[in-house]
Design an enzyme around this catalytic site. Structure first.
Site, mmCIF file in Angstrom:
data_model
loop_
_atom_site.group_PDB
_atom_site.id
_atom_site.type_symbol
_atom_site.label_atom_id
_atom_site.label_comp_id
_atom_site.label_asym_id
_atom_site.label_seq_id
_atom_site.Cartn_x
_atom_site.Cartn_y
_atom_site.Cartn_z
ATOM 1 N N GLY A 145 -35.299 42.268 62.583
ATOM 2 C CA GLY A 145 -34.459 41.234 63.194
ATOM 3 C C GLY A 145 -33.083 41.115 62.576
ATOM 4 N N SER A 175 -37.143 44.965 65.945
ATOM 5 C CA SER A 175 -37.633 45.596 64.708
ATOM 6 C C SER A 175 -36.517 46.144 63.821
ATOM 7 C CB SER A 175 -38.591 46.736 65.056
ATOM 8 O OG SER A 175 -37.951 47.674 65.901
ATOM 9 N N TYR A 176 -35.273 46.221 64.315
ATOM 10 C CA TYR A 176 -34.175 46.767 63.502
ATOM 11 C C TYR A 176 -33.779 45.762 62.431
ATOM 12 C CZ TYR A 176 -33.407 49.998 67.502
ATOM 13 O OH TYR A 176 -33.541 50.919 68.518
ATOM 14 N N SER A 177 -33.786 46.034 61.135
ATOM 15 C CA SER A 177 -34.210 47.291 60.540
ATOM 16 C C SER A 177 -35.314 47.004 59.522
ATOM 17 C CB SER A 177 -33.020 47.960 59.873
ATOM 18 O OG SER A 177 -32.286 46.955 59.135
#
Length: 315
Positions: free
Chosen positions: A65, A54-56
């Site tokens: 991703g 989930s970053y960012s």
């Protein structure tokens, strides 16, 4: 720097005593800066990179991703895949939410594509979903391990009860078993890990890899009464200044840092690294200049009296 590596639980993974947080890559650190930070971490002996699918996603224009993509590009550009331990997480990517079996497997494939690798060294459930049976979660993770896509599994943001249930199921069914735990844990947030969760990790031989190790930057010592700090996390860090405990902890950190002629952040990380079950705290650097204080934790040994001083100040 020749730091002694630390073993993750019952796994064969041996890691540098500071995990480099990838949450800033693609957020407050662009691709070139991220590469420079990764290079500097590697030069200091670092081999443990922590990210999540989930970053960012929270950044306007991002999809989630971005951090994995940057790390994957760096690993390929430097040819160091076999020399680094990559940890990532599942459940929070906007397109791969939750811990249903199908989602875990699809999310892992997407992470592998972004990382440009055929295996993830340590794969965490990012946030537990109590409504999903542990049998379904562990079953899906076990399939990934058996397929060679994941080497070891871990859990983040999970209760002691659910962790115990998961470990018991793995044991009973002969399936992949959690080797690591990623709790929220630092000098100003101890009850988020200490107690039943830490006791269970110790009993079951799991290693903790704490996040928010520096309390959103508060434990670097840069937040002081009257000081203004330019950081996206300034608001959450500054709130600790309003508490008596926060001020006590800063005073104790200043005293120990002065005795060792080192940075406040290094001392805060060294206290964490010395706690039972902790293998490597996670900390991120959005510039190369921020990195030396973090990696120095590998060299700093606090005395029993210093550890006690910090433990008492943070009680």
């Amino acid at each position: 720097m020749t730091a002694s590596l630390r073993k993750i639980g019952s796994s064969s993974l041996e890691v540098f005593p500071l995990a480099l947080g990838g949450n800033v890559f693609g957020w407050t650190a662009d691709r070139d800066t991220s590469f420079a930070v990764l290079d500097a971490y590697r030069s200091a002996g670092g081999n443990f990179i922590d990210t999540a699918d989930s970053y960012s996603a929270w950044v306007e224009g991002n999809h989630g991703g971005e951090s994995e993509t940057i790390i994957g590009e760096w690993v390929r550009a430097r040819g160091v895949r076999d020399q680094v331990v990559i940890a990532t997480k599942v459940s929070q990517h906007p397109e791969f939410e939750g811990l249903g079996a199908a989602n875990i497997k699809a999310a892992a494939d997407a992470s592998l594509r972004r990382l440009g690798t055929d295996h993830i060294d340590l794969y965490y459930t990012h946030f537990d979903q109590p409504e999903v049976p542990v049998e379904e979660i562990i079953g899906a993770l076990d399939e990934l391990v058996r397929a060679g896509k994941v080497r070891y599994i871990g859990a983040s943001n999970i209760s002691a009860e659910r962790l115990k249930e998961s470990l018991e199921f793995s044991e009973r069914a002969g399936l992949a078993r959690y080797v690591a735990l990623q709790p929220h844990y630092n000098l100003v947030s101890r009850d988020t890990y200490e107690g039943p969760l830490q006791d269970l990790a110790a009993r079951e031989g799991l290693s903790a890899v704490p996040y928010y190790a520096l309390a959103s930057g508060f434990l670097t010592g840069k937040y002081r009464p009257g000081a203004t700090v330019d950081s996206p996390r300034a608001g959450s860090a500054a709130k600790y200044l309003d508490s008596e405990r926060g001020r006590r902890v800063l005073a104790a950190l200043d005293q120990v840092a002065s005795a060792h002629d080192t940075a406040v952040a290094t001392v805060a990380l060294a206290w964490l690294a010395a706690q039972p079950t902790v293998a490597a705290p996670i900390a991120s650097a959005r510039t190369v200049d921020q990195l030396p204080a973090l990696v120095e934790v590998a060299e700093l040994r606090l005395t029993p009296a210093e550890l006690e001083l910090l433990t008492e100040a943070s009680a």
